[in-house]
Design a protein around this motif. Structure first.
Motif, PDB file in Angstrom:
ATOM      1  N   SER A   1       0.817  -1.216   0.000  1.00 54.07           N
ATOM      2  CA  SER A   1       0.000   0.000   0.000  1.00 54.07           C
ATOM      3  C   SER A   1       0.849   1.264   0.000  1.00 54.07           C
ATOM      4  O   SER A   1       1.910   1.321   0.640  1.00 54.07           O
ATOM      5  CB  SER A   1      -0.920   0.014   1.223  1.00 54.07           C
ATOM      6  OG  SER A   1      -1.815  -1.074   1.198  1.00 54.07           O
ATOM      7  N   PHE A   2       0.390   2.264  -0.730  1.00 58.66           N
ATOM      8  CA  PHE A   2       1.057   3.564  -0.782  1.00 58.66           C
ATOM      9  C   PHE A   2       0.014   4.619  -1.109  1.00 58.66           C
ATOM     10  O   PHE A   2      -1.090   4.309  -1.573  1.00 58.66           O
ATOM     11  CB  PHE A   2       2.174   3.566  -1.827  1.00 58.66           C
ATOM     12  CG  PHE A   2       1.693   3.307  -3.236  1.00 58.66           C
ATOM     13  CD1 PHE A   2       1.485   4.363  -4.112  1.00 58.66           C
ATOM     14  CD2 PHE A   2       1.441   2.016  -3.685  1.00 58.66           C
ATOM     15  CE1 PHE A   2       1.044   4.139  -5.407  1.00 58.66           C
ATOM     16  CE2 PHE A   2       0.990   1.778  -4.982  1.00 58.66           C
ATOM     17  CZ  PHE A   2       0.794   2.847  -5.837  1.00 58.66           C
ATOM     18  N   LEU A   3       0.361   5.875  -0.864  1.00 59.57           N
ATOM     19  CA  LEU A   3      -0.547   6.976  -1.180  1.00 59.57           C
ATOM     20  C   LEU A   3      -0.339   7.430  -2.617  1.00 59.57           C
ATOM     21  O   LEU A   3       0.779   7.734  -3.032  1.00 59.57           O
ATOM     22  CB  LEU A   3      -0.325   8.141  -0.217  1.00 59.57           C
ATOM     23  CG  LEU A   3      -0.832   7.946   1.214  1.00 59.57           C
ATOM     24  CD1 LEU A   3      -0.445   9.147   2.068  1.00 59.57           C
ATOM     25  CD2 LEU A   3      -2.345   7.747   1.224  1.00 59.57           C
ATOM     26  N   ASN A   4      -1.413   7.500  -3.359  1.00 58.00           N
ATOM     27  CA  ASN A   4      -1.369   7.934  -4.750  1.00 58.00           C
ATOM     28  C   ASN A   4      -2.326   9.114  -4.897  1.00 58.00           C
ATOM     29  O   ASN A   4      -3.536   8.930  -4.978  1.00 58.00           O
ATOM     30  CB  ASN A   4      -1.779   6.768  -5.665  1.00 58.00           C
ATOM     31  CG  ASN A   4      -1.714   7.149  -7.133  1.00 58.00           C
ATOM     32  OD1 ASN A   4      -0.980   8.045  -7.538  1.00 58.00           O
ATOM     33  ND2 ASN A   4      -2.501   6.447  -7.940  1.00 58.00           N
ATOM     34  N   ASP A   5      -1.766  10.331  -4.885  1.00 53.32           N
ATOM     35  CA  ASP A   5      -2.588  11.549  -4.902  1.00 53.32           C
ATOM     36  C   ASP A   5      -3.592  11.561  -3.750  1.00 53.32           C
ATOM     37  O   ASP A   5      -4.772  11.922  -3.920  1.00 53.32           O
ATOM     38  CB  ASP A   5      -3.326  11.696  -6.241  1.00 53.32           C
ATOM     39  CG  ASP A   5      -2.369  11.941  -7.404  1.00 53.32           C
ATOM     40  OD1 ASP A   5      -1.298  12.534  -7.171  1.00 53.32           O
ATOM     41  OD2 ASP A   5      -2.687  11.524  -8.533  1.00 53.32           O
ATOM     42  N   GLY A   6      -3.109  11.141  -2.588  1.00 48.59           N
ATOM     43  CA  GLY A   6      -3.936  11.148  -1.398  1.00 48.59           C
ATOM     44  C   GLY A   6      -4.840   9.953  -1.237  1.00 48.59           C
ATOM     45  O   GLY A   6      -5.540   9.828  -0.229  1.00 48.59           O
TER      46      GLY A   6
ATOM     47  N   TRP B   1       8.689   1.089  -7.461  1.00 48.29           N
ATOM     48  CA  TRP B   1      10.037   1.525  -7.040  1.00 48.29           C
ATOM     49  C   TRP B   1      10.041   3.016  -6.706  1.00 48.29           C
ATOM     50  O   TRP B   1      10.470   3.426  -5.624  1.00 48.29           O
ATOM     51  CB  TRP B   1      11.056   1.208  -8.131  1.00 48.29           C
ATOM     52  CG  TRP B   1      12.461   1.611  -7.766  1.00 48.29           C
ATOM     53  CD1 TRP B   1      12.995   2.871  -7.803  1.00 48.29           C
ATOM     54  CD2 TRP B   1      13.496   0.766  -7.265  1.00 48.29           C
ATOM     55  NE1 TRP B   1      14.303   2.867  -7.381  1.00 48.29           N
ATOM     56  CE2 TRP B   1      14.642   1.593  -7.044  1.00 48.29           C
ATOM     57  CE3 TRP B   1      13.599  -0.599  -7.007  1.00 48.29           C
ATOM     58  CZ2 TRP B   1      15.853   1.079  -6.574  1.00 48.29           C
ATOM     59  CZ3 TRP B   1      14.800  -1.103  -6.540  1.00 48.29           C
ATOM     60  CH2 TRP B   1      15.902  -0.274  -6.325  1.00 48.29           C
ATOM     61  N   LYS B   2       9.558   3.824  -7.636  1.00 49.00           N
ATOM     62  CA  LYS B   2       9.553   5.266  -7.403  1.00 49.00           C
ATOM     63  C   LYS B   2       8.617   5.636  -6.260  1.00 49.00           C
ATOM     64  O   LYS B   2       8.908   6.551  -5.476  1.00 49.00           O
ATOM     65  CB  LYS B   2       9.148   6.010  -8.672  1.00 49.00           C
ATOM     66  CG  LYS B   2       9.248   7.528  -8.552  1.00 49.00           C
ATOM     67  CD  LYS B   2       8.945   8.215  -9.871  1.00 49.00           C
ATOM     68  CE  LYS B   2       9.085   9.730  -9.745  1.00 49.00           C
ATOM     69  NZ  LYS B   2       8.787  10.408 -11.038  1.00 49.00           N
ATOM     70  N   SER B   3       7.492   4.931  -6.142  1.00 46.43           N
ATOM     71  CA  SER B   3       6.557   5.216  -5.053  1.00 46.43           C
ATOM     72  C   SER B   3       7.207   4.997  -3.693  1.00 46.43           C
ATOM     73  O   SER B   3       6.921   5.709  -2.736  1.00 46.43           O
ATOM     74  CB  SER B   3       5.321   4.323  -5.182  1.00 46.43           C
ATOM     75  OG  SER B   3       4.618   4.614  -6.371  1.00 46.43           O
ATOM     76  N   LYS B   4       8.096   4.031  -3.613  1.00 50.73           N
ATOM     77  CA  LYS B   4       8.734   3.719  -2.335  1.00 50.73           C
ATOM     78  C   LYS B   4      10.016   4.516  -2.116  1.00 50.73           C
ATOM     79  O   LYS B   4      10.269   4.993  -1.004  1.00 50.73           O
ATOM     80  CB  LYS B   4       9.038   2.230  -2.251  1.00 50.73           C
ATOM     81  CG  LYS B   4       9.655   1.799  -0.914  1.00 50.73           C
ATOM     82  CD  LYS B   4       9.811   0.293  -0.821  1.00 50.73           C
ATOM     83  CE  LYS B   4      10.414  -0.123   0.523  1.00 50.73           C
ATOM     84  NZ  LYS B   4      10.556  -1.602   0.639  1.00 50.73           N
TER      85      LYS B   4
ATOM     86  N   VAL C   1      -0.348   1.252   5.045  1.00 52.12           N
ATOM     87  CA  VAL C   1       0.182   2.395   4.315  1.00 52.12           C
ATOM     88  C   VAL C   1       0.968   3.328   5.226  1.00 52.12           C
ATOM     89  O   VAL C   1       1.838   4.077   4.764  1.00 52.12           O
ATOM     90  CB  VAL C   1      -0.961   3.164   3.613  1.00 52.12           C
ATOM     91  CG1 VAL C   1      -1.837   3.887   4.645  1.00 52.12           C
ATOM     92  CG2 VAL C   1      -0.414   4.165   2.596  1.00 52.12           C
ATOM     93  N   ALA C   2       0.700   3.280   6.529  1.00 50.85           N
ATOM     94  CA  ALA C   2       1.355   4.204   7.458  1.00 50.85           C
ATOM     95  C   ALA C   2       2.861   3.972   7.548  1.00 50.85           C
ATOM     96  O   ALA C   2       3.616   4.881   7.892  1.00 50.85           O
ATOM     97  CB  ALA C   2       0.732   4.064   8.848  1.00 50.85           C
ATOM     98  N   ASN C   3       3.320   2.776   7.242  1.00 50.96           N
ATOM     99  CA  ASN C   3       4.747   2.463   7.329  1.00 50.96           C
ATOM    100  C   ASN C   3       5.190   1.761   6.049  1.00 50.96           C
ATOM    101  O   ASN C   3       5.753   0.677   6.082  1.00 50.96           O
ATOM    102  CB  ASN C   3       5.024   1.585   8.551  1.00 50.96           C
ATOM    103  CG  ASN C   3       6.503   1.281   8.727  1.00 50.96           C
ATOM    104  OD1 ASN C   3       7.360   2.061   8.308  1.00 50.96           O
ATOM    105  ND2 ASN C   3       6.812   0.151   9.336  1.00 50.96           N
ATOM    106  N   GLN C   4       4.944   2.400   4.906  1.00 47.39           N
ATOM    107  CA  GLN C   4       5.185   1.732   3.633  1.00 47.39           C
ATOM    108  C   GLN C   4       6.645   1.358   3.427  1.00 47.39           C
ATOM    109  O   GLN C   4       6.958   0.335   2.812  1.00 47.39           O
ATOM    110  CB  GLN C   4       4.706   2.604   2.475  1.00 47.39           C
ATOM    111  CG  GLN C   4       5.459   3.907   2.281  1.00 47.39           C
ATOM    112  CD  GLN C   4       4.938   4.686   1.072  1.00 47.39           C
ATOM    113  OE1 GLN C   4       3.752   4.701   0.797  1.00 47.39           O
ATOM    114  NE2 GLN C   4       5.849   5.325   0.351  1.00 47.39           N
ATOM    115  N   SER C   5       7.589   2.150   3.929  1.00 44.66           N
ATOM    116  CA  SER C   5       9.003   1.853   3.730  1.00 44.66           C
ATOM    117  C   SER C   5       9.459   0.645   4.530  1.00 44.66           C
ATOM    118  O   SER C   5      10.529   0.089   4.263  1.00 44.66           O
ATOM    119  CB  SER C   5       9.855   3.064   4.118  1.00 44.66           C
ATOM    120  OG  SER C   5       9.713   3.366   5.491  1.00 44.66           O
TER     121      SER C   5
END
Length: 264
Positions: free
Chosen positions: A129-134, A145-148, A190-194
């Motif tokens: 999970s990641f944020l994509n435009d909120g 890759w770029k999202s992370k 999503v809160a700790n995606q890395s």
């Protein structure tokens, strides 16, 4: 009796579906040269072709001396959808392991742009999970890759990166995995995606793991696929250079290595 023993070599080509026509032609030129070299002597070269997209598509072993046309057709086949270099390598390694040829006479040539985001022989992805435009998203693909990591640049140290991915993957397990193309049942927080591995991370690590295991037993070569996709996702070609120990590998070199052993 030793003089009458047929010298058999296995050459398995593991090719990314996006391999450029130029690289394919170089591979065929190498095989044509090897074919000419063994004509009239007691050597034999078995050629296996694995083309991978979201999964691996492998031939049986083909006799270079008598089945060259079938080899050309296998290399030139066109398939699409996904990139799973891990499955491709597993299939190629399986061919080598099942062969009775001496390990010292087995060759694996891995050609890819390195932009992989699917893994396992049964195509698998991670719902990361990641944020994509909120908005919270969890689709898998090379843009993970770029999202992370914030850009498509490669890591400063691939060994350190892969070690970190291995540690995270062991902790994460298979909880967030699902069949590629299917629907995830659980996604990473999503809160700790890395703190979690995504599909790209795991696909790269498993590809490295498989290639390293093969290189410990056989003659292995890693080459960039020669496509423009690497201009966008710089981490892909960089990963292939890492597998090649920073060396520039081409089919002329591989041909010379094989011919040296055949002649010997």
């Amino acid at each position: 009796p030793a003089a009458d023993e047929q010298l058999v070599s296995d050459v398995v080509l593991v090719l990314d579906k996006s391999t450029s026509a130029d690289i394919e032609d170089q591979a065929l030129a190498m095989l044509q040269a090897l074919k000419s070299q063994i004509e009239g002597n007691n050597a034999k070269i078995n050629v296996g072709i694995v083309i991978f997209n979201k999964e691996a598509h492998a031939t049986e072993y083909l006799d270079l001396a008598t089945q060259y046309d079938e080899i050309v057709a296998a290399i030139k086949q066109e398939i699409k959808s996904g990139t799973n270099s891990h499955a491709g390598l597993l299939s190629g390694i399986d061919m080598l392991e099942k062969s009775d040829t001496l390990d010292s006479r087995k060759y694996l040539v891995f050609v890819s742009d390195g932009i992989t985001y699917i893994y396992n022989q049964a195509p698998t992805a991670t719902a990361w999970s990641f944020l994509n435009d909120g908005v919270v998203s969890n689709w898998d693909g090379p843009d993970n890759w770029k999202s992370k990591y914030g850009s498509n640049d490669p890591p400063a140290d691939w060994a350190e990166f892969l070690g970190r991915v291995k540690t995270q993957a062991e902790v994460q397990g298979t909880t967030y995995e699902y069949p590629y193309g299917g629907t995830p049942t659980a996604s990473t927080p999503v809160a700790n995606q890395s703190g979690y591995v995504n599909s790209v991370d795991k696909a790269l690590y498993l590809t490295y793991e498989a290639y390293s295991a093969a290189a410990a037993k056989y003659h292995c070569y890693a080459m960039a696929a020669g496509t423009k996709s690497g201009e966008q996702y710089l981490w892909g070609p960089s990963f292939m250079r890492f597998l090649a120990d920073g060396k520039t590998v081409d089919f002329s070199q591989i041909q010379n290595d094989i011919l040296y052993l055949v002649d010997s």
